[in-house]
Design an enzyme around this catalytic site. Sequence first.
Site, PDB file in Angstrom:
ATOM      1  N   CYS A   1       0.866  -1.175   0.000  1.00  0.00           N
ATOM      2  CA  CYS A   1       0.000   0.000   0.000  1.00  0.00           C
ATOM      3  C   CYS A   1       0.902   1.222   0.000  1.00  0.00           C
ATOM      4  O   CYS A   1       2.097   1.107   0.230  1.00  0.00           O
ATOM      5  CB  CYS A   1      -0.858   0.047   1.264  1.00  0.00           C
ATOM      6  SG  CYS A   1      -1.886  -1.403   1.498  1.00  0.00           S
TER       7      CYS A   1
ATOM      8  N   ARG B   1       1.538   1.522  -5.884  1.00  0.00           N
ATOM      9  CA  ARG B   1       1.613   0.588  -4.755  1.00  0.00           C
ATOM     10  C   ARG B   1       0.241   0.063  -4.337  1.00  0.00           C
ATOM     11  O   ARG B   1       0.141  -0.849  -3.510  1.00  0.00           O
ATOM     12  CB  ARG B   1       2.256   1.269  -3.540  1.00  0.00           C
ATOM     13  CG  ARG B   1       3.669   1.756  -3.779  1.00  0.00           C
ATOM     14  CD  ARG B   1       4.228   2.341  -2.507  1.00  0.00           C
ATOM     15  NE  ARG B   1       4.253   1.359  -1.439  1.00  0.00           N
ATOM     16  CZ  ARG B   1       5.219   0.497  -1.216  1.00  0.00           C
ATOM     17  NH1 ARG B   1       6.266   0.490  -1.994  1.00  0.00           N
ATOM     18  NH2 ARG B   1       5.147  -0.354  -0.218  1.00  0.00           N
TER      19      ARG B   1
ATOM     20  N   TRP C   1      -3.936  -1.495  -1.267  1.00  0.00           N
ATOM     21  CA  TRP C   1      -3.968  -2.705  -2.086  1.00  0.00           C
ATOM     22  C   TRP C   1      -4.395  -3.793  -1.111  1.00  0.00           C
ATOM     23  O   TRP C   1      -3.635  -4.182  -0.231  1.00  0.00           O
ATOM     24  CB  TRP C   1      -2.587  -2.979  -2.671  1.00  0.00           C
ATOM     25  CG  TRP C   1      -2.549  -4.254  -3.455  1.00  0.00           C
ATOM     26  CD1 TRP C   1      -2.128  -5.475  -3.007  1.00  0.00           C
ATOM     27  CD2 TRP C   1      -2.945  -4.447  -4.807  1.00  0.00           C
ATOM     28  NE1 TRP C   1      -2.249  -6.398  -4.001  1.00  0.00           N
ATOM     29  CE2 TRP C   1      -2.743  -5.800  -5.126  1.00  0.00           C
ATOM     30  CE3 TRP C   1      -3.463  -3.591  -5.787  1.00  0.00           C
ATOM     31  CZ2 TRP C   1      -3.035  -6.324  -6.375  1.00  0.00           C
ATOM     32  CZ3 TRP C   1      -3.749  -4.130  -7.029  1.00  0.00           C
ATOM     33  CH2 TRP C   1      -3.529  -5.483  -7.315  1.00  0.00           C
TER      34      TRP C   1
ATOM     35  N   ASN D   1       0.926  -0.484   6.118  1.00  0.00           N
ATOM     36  CA  ASN D   1       1.274  -1.260   4.934  1.00  0.00           C
ATOM     37  C   ASN D   1       1.986  -2.502   5.438  1.00  0.00           C
ATOM     38  O   ASN D   1       2.874  -2.398   6.284  1.00  0.00           O
ATOM     39  CB  ASN D   1       2.203  -0.426   4.040  1.00  0.00           C
ATOM     40  CG  ASN D   1       2.851  -1.254   2.957  1.00  0.00           C
ATOM     41  OD1 ASN D   1       2.229  -2.137   2.395  1.00  0.00           O
ATOM     42  ND2 ASN D   1       4.107  -0.972   2.680  1.00  0.00           N
ATOM     43  N   GLY D   2       1.593  -3.671   4.949  1.00  0.00           N
ATOM     44  CA  GLY D   2       2.245  -4.900   5.391  1.00  0.00           C
ATOM     45  C   GLY D   2       1.209  -5.953   5.734  1.00  0.00           C
ATOM     46  O   GLY D   2       0.024  -5.784   5.451  1.00  0.00           O
TER      47      GLY D   2
ATOM     48  N   GLU E   1       7.602 -21.078 -19.406  1.00  0.00           N
ATOM     49  CA  GLU E   1       7.502 -19.706 -18.906  1.00  0.00           C
ATOM     50  C   GLU E   1       8.683 -18.856 -19.396  1.00  0.00           C
ATOM     51  O   GLU E   1       8.503 -17.698 -19.775  1.00  0.00           O
ATOM     52  CB  GLU E   1       7.417 -19.727 -17.362  1.00  0.00           C
ATOM     53  CG  GLU E   1       7.397 -18.369 -16.686  1.00  0.00           C
ATOM     54  CD  GLU E   1       6.206 -17.473 -17.061  1.00  0.00           C
ATOM     55  OE1 GLU E   1       5.282 -17.933 -17.777  1.00  0.00           O
ATOM     56  OE2 GLU E   1       6.232 -16.300 -16.668  1.00  0.00           O
TER      57      GLU E   1
ATOM     58  N   LYS F   1       8.282 -15.398 -21.645  1.00  0.00           N
ATOM     59  CA  LYS F   1       8.899 -14.117 -21.276  1.00  0.00           C
ATOM     60  C   LYS F   1       9.689 -13.571 -22.457  1.00  0.00           C
ATOM     61  O   LYS F   1       9.634 -12.395 -22.772  1.00  0.00           O
ATOM     62  CB  LYS F   1       9.838 -14.267 -20.057  1.00  0.00           C
ATOM     63  CG  LYS F   1       9.144 -14.524 -18.752  1.00  0.00           C
ATOM     64  CD  LYS F   1       8.640 -13.274 -18.075  1.00  0.00           C
ATOM     65  CE  LYS F   1       7.181 -13.041 -18.104  1.00  0.00           C
ATOM     66  NZ  LYS F   1       6.144 -13.868 -17.795  1.00  0.00           N
TER      67      LYS F   1
ATOM     68  N   GLU G   1       7.218 -12.360 -25.320  1.00  0.00           N
ATOM     69  CA  GLU G   1       6.315 -11.236 -25.109  1.00  0.00           C
ATOM     70  C   GLU G   1       7.038  -9.904 -24.958  1.00  0.00           C
ATOM     71  O   GLU G   1       6.524  -8.883 -25.381  1.00  0.00           O
ATOM     72  CB  GLU G   1       5.362 -11.483 -23.934  1.00  0.00           C
ATOM     73  CG  GLU G   1       6.024 -11.627 -22.602  1.00  0.00           C
ATOM     74  CD  GLU G   1       5.031 -11.909 -21.483  1.00  0.00           C
ATOM     75  OE1 GLU G   1       3.864 -11.538 -21.594  1.00  0.00           O
ATOM     76  OE2 GLU G   1       5.449 -12.518 -20.485  1.00  0.00           O
TER      77      GLU G   1
ATOM     78  N   HIS H   1      11.453 -35.489 -32.723  1.00  0.00           N
ATOM     79  CA  HIS H   1      10.234 -35.874 -33.451  1.00  0.00           C
ATOM     80  C   HIS H   1       9.800 -34.769 -34.403  1.00  0.00           C
ATOM     81  O   HIS H   1       8.644 -34.740 -34.830  1.00  0.00           O
ATOM     82  CB  HIS H   1       9.132 -36.231 -32.454  1.00  0.00           C
ATOM     83  CG  HIS H   1       9.499 -37.411 -31.613  1.00  0.00           C
ATOM     84  ND1 HIS H   1       9.502 -38.696 -32.103  1.00  0.00           N
ATOM     85  CD2 HIS H   1       9.939 -37.498 -30.341  1.00  0.00           C
ATOM     86  CE1 HIS H   1       9.909 -39.527 -31.152  1.00  0.00           C
ATOM     87  NE2 HIS H   1      10.181 -38.813 -30.072  1.00  0.00           N
TER      88      HIS H   1
ATOM     89  N   LYS I   1      -2.497  -5.790 -19.541  1.00  0.00           N
ATOM     90  CA  LYS I   1      -2.220  -6.441 -18.248  1.00  0.00           C
ATOM     91  C   LYS I   1      -3.347  -7.381 -17.849  1.00  0.00           C
ATOM     92  O   LYS I   1      -3.102  -8.451 -17.324  1.00  0.00           O
ATOM     93  CB  LYS I   1      -2.002  -5.360 -17.177  1.00  0.00           C
ATOM     94  CG  LYS I   1      -1.610  -5.901 -15.818  1.00  0.00           C
ATOM     95  CD  LYS I   1      -0.207  -6.457 -15.820  1.00  0.00           C
ATOM     96  CE  LYS I   1       0.140  -7.207 -14.557  1.00  0.00           C
ATOM     97  NZ  LYS I   1       1.227  -8.171 -14.767  1.00  0.00           N
TER      98      LYS I   1
HETATM   99  C1  F6R Z   1       2.548 -13.144 -19.149  1.00  0.00           C
HETATM  100  C2  F6R Z   1       1.302 -12.716 -18.543  1.00  0.00           C
HETATM  101  C3  F6R Z   1       0.046 -13.353 -19.015  1.00  0.00           C
HETATM  102  C4  F6R Z   1      -0.892 -13.631 -17.824  1.00  0.00           C
HETATM  103  C5  F6R Z   1      -2.251 -14.108 -18.334  1.00  0.00           C
HETATM  104  C6  F6R Z   1      -3.184 -14.435 -17.208  1.00  0.00           C
HETATM  105  O1  F6R Z   1       3.642 -12.468 -18.611  1.00  0.00           O
HETATM  106  O2  F6R Z   1       1.292 -11.854 -17.695  1.00  0.00           O
HETATM  107  O3  F6R Z   1       0.283 -14.508 -19.724  1.00  0.00           O
HETATM  108  O4  F6R Z   1      -0.292 -14.586 -16.998  1.00  0.00           O
HETATM  109  O5  F6R Z   1      -2.824 -13.119 -19.149  1.00  0.00           O
HETATM  110  O6  F6R Z   1      -3.488 -13.304 -16.456  1.00  0.00           O
HETATM  111  P1  F6R Z   1      -4.099 -13.436 -15.015  1.00  0.00           P
HETATM  112  O7  F6R Z   1      -3.077 -14.105 -14.156  1.00  0.00           O
HETATM  113  O8  F6R Z   1      -4.395 -12.026 -14.579  1.00  0.00           O
HETATM  114  O9  F6R Z   1      -5.332 -14.277 -15.134  1.00  0.00           O
END
Ligand code: F6R
Length: 612
Positions: A2, A27, A76, A102-103, A485, A489, A492, A508, A607
């Site tokens: 927060c 935050r 948050w 915060n915490g 993963e 990374k 993207e 294969h 996001k």
């Molecule tokens: C990759 C990334 C996305 C999310 C996906 C699910 O870095 O951020 O692949 O993991 O869009 O999002 P959430 O977790 O919000 O359901």
Amino acid sequence: MCGIVGYNGTMQAAPILLEGLEKLEYRGYDSSGLAIRDGAKDIEIVKAKGRLRVLAEKTDEGMALAGNCGIGHTRWATHGEPSETNAHPHVSEDRNVVGVHNGIIENYQELKEKLQRHDYTFYSETDTEIAIKLIDYYMKKYREGPVDSIARAMTRIRGSYALVVMFKDYPDEIYCARKDSPLIVGVTEDASFAASDVPAILKYTRNVYYIGNQQIARLGKGTAEFFDIDREAVEIEPSEIKWDAEAAEKGGFEHFMIKEIHEQPAAVRDTIGSLVQDGKIVYGESGLTDEIIRNTSEILIVACGSAYHVGLAAQYVFEGLARIPVRVELASEFRYRNPILNQNDLVVVISQSGETADSLAALRLAKESGIRTLGIINVVGSSIAREADHVFYTLAGPEIAVATTKAYSAQLIVAYALAIQYAYVRGQIDEDRYTAMIAEIQTLPAKMERVLDDKERIQWFAAKYSNAKDMFFIGRGIDYAISMEGSLKMKEISYVHSEAYAAGELKHGTISLVENGTLVVGVCTQNRLFEKTRSNMVEVKSRGAYLMGLTSYGNYSIEDTADFTVYVPKTDEYFMTSLAIIPLQLLGYYLSVARGLNVDKPRNLAKSVTVE
Ligand code: F6R
């Protein structure tokens, strides 16, 4: 996570606090509040649900609140959903103590019960209200001043906190205390400031005092005194902040993503703190029980993107440890496939945002079929958190960079904890193994810090290969989940075409893509599979690949094959994902930086994906 700001000076406090909170909105932003005092008059409190703008409008940009001393907070949620009642500041019944926090207070339940025995009642679901009332309790019990009462409360509180508090009978003072949560103090000629982070006060001063762990500060108008938990005065030297405002917002890091990569040990530590008490995994307010665990016949993990990759890693841990069948499904496929679900299944939905449309639809599908659902969610009060039968929260705080890092790491921790609990309750591991595994999880934050210490080597490697066109990540078992993963990374944020392959699948088909100079990352953290994956690495090397090896310290024979090797500390092999993912996050990050790309906001991505 927060944002906190405090001001005690000669100007009107509310507009200064709002301006400071705006700089800390990264935050937390689900609700906010101000407490302002005008000399000895009663303290005025205004709170609002939603973004800070709502509070600013409600208080006429702060002009509606007169007074030159006050505290503010942008929240948050961790305990209790976002609402005006749960928003800070919180206050004791007779308004003797008003504070923001915060915490995470781990023993909040025990403290609440203690206060209830002394006739305290509670209006919110927050751990903060408990902390404020605990300070009030000690003040009344011992008839001592603020520093003594705060110190007494600190000796009882377990967990992390940054507290900024005002007391009815001390009108010209603000008090602060911290443990494991950030809090700084700034002092000018006629004012003092407290804040979670530098950007909030940078306009007024560049000289800040970093309050030490378990220390207390008393802020007058232009003065700051510091005390330790034994209430002895301590000296703190001010530090000069040299960052500009933009860098300060990112804690001195160039991007939010690298800041969040570095926040992973803390996110993991906080999440472990919420799941483990006295060496045992606790269900908290999730409503999960031993009986539900015993009766589960199959686990279905449903998620998207990185959260799906957490599911892939978790599958190995659940099946290996608890010997329960696990299916991992992409939410976008699951919902359209008319999946076969059985009455005693448990559908686990993993989501940072808690709003991903496909994951939410999958959850609803399971619920409509009468199947029990459990969410692993970062945003308290989000749709999936509200609708799932059981929820475990990841305590990663807000994630700003589009590419997830710290939420992914925190999700893994919840998955490990559930797998260990399933294994124990279902009699697959004995008490010694249970205790040892929980103890091992608790070593992960320090080990993650060690991995981060080695980042310069990856930066160098990424700069050298910034022109890469194709990349492959290969591994077996958990290493395959890590590769998935790592590869995401890379794609993207660096826009490098990359594929993750189960190492045994290469021959294969995919191996025909390997040619001179193709970059291949071989992930080899699982001893049982080490030699197998290494021979797949030899296969691609003999076709011209340039090889990066990723393994744990001790497996030095990998250097016979790999051209460049990254080592991570040893841990239980089930938890290796938590360590091995960090070099791959760093690789994606540094490659993106070297290519001059928009790391935090990669093209075409959002996001939170609230459309199908
Ligand atoms: C990759 C990334 C996305 C999310 C996906 C699910 O870095 O951020 O692949 O993991 O869009 O999002 P959430 O977790 O919000 O359901």
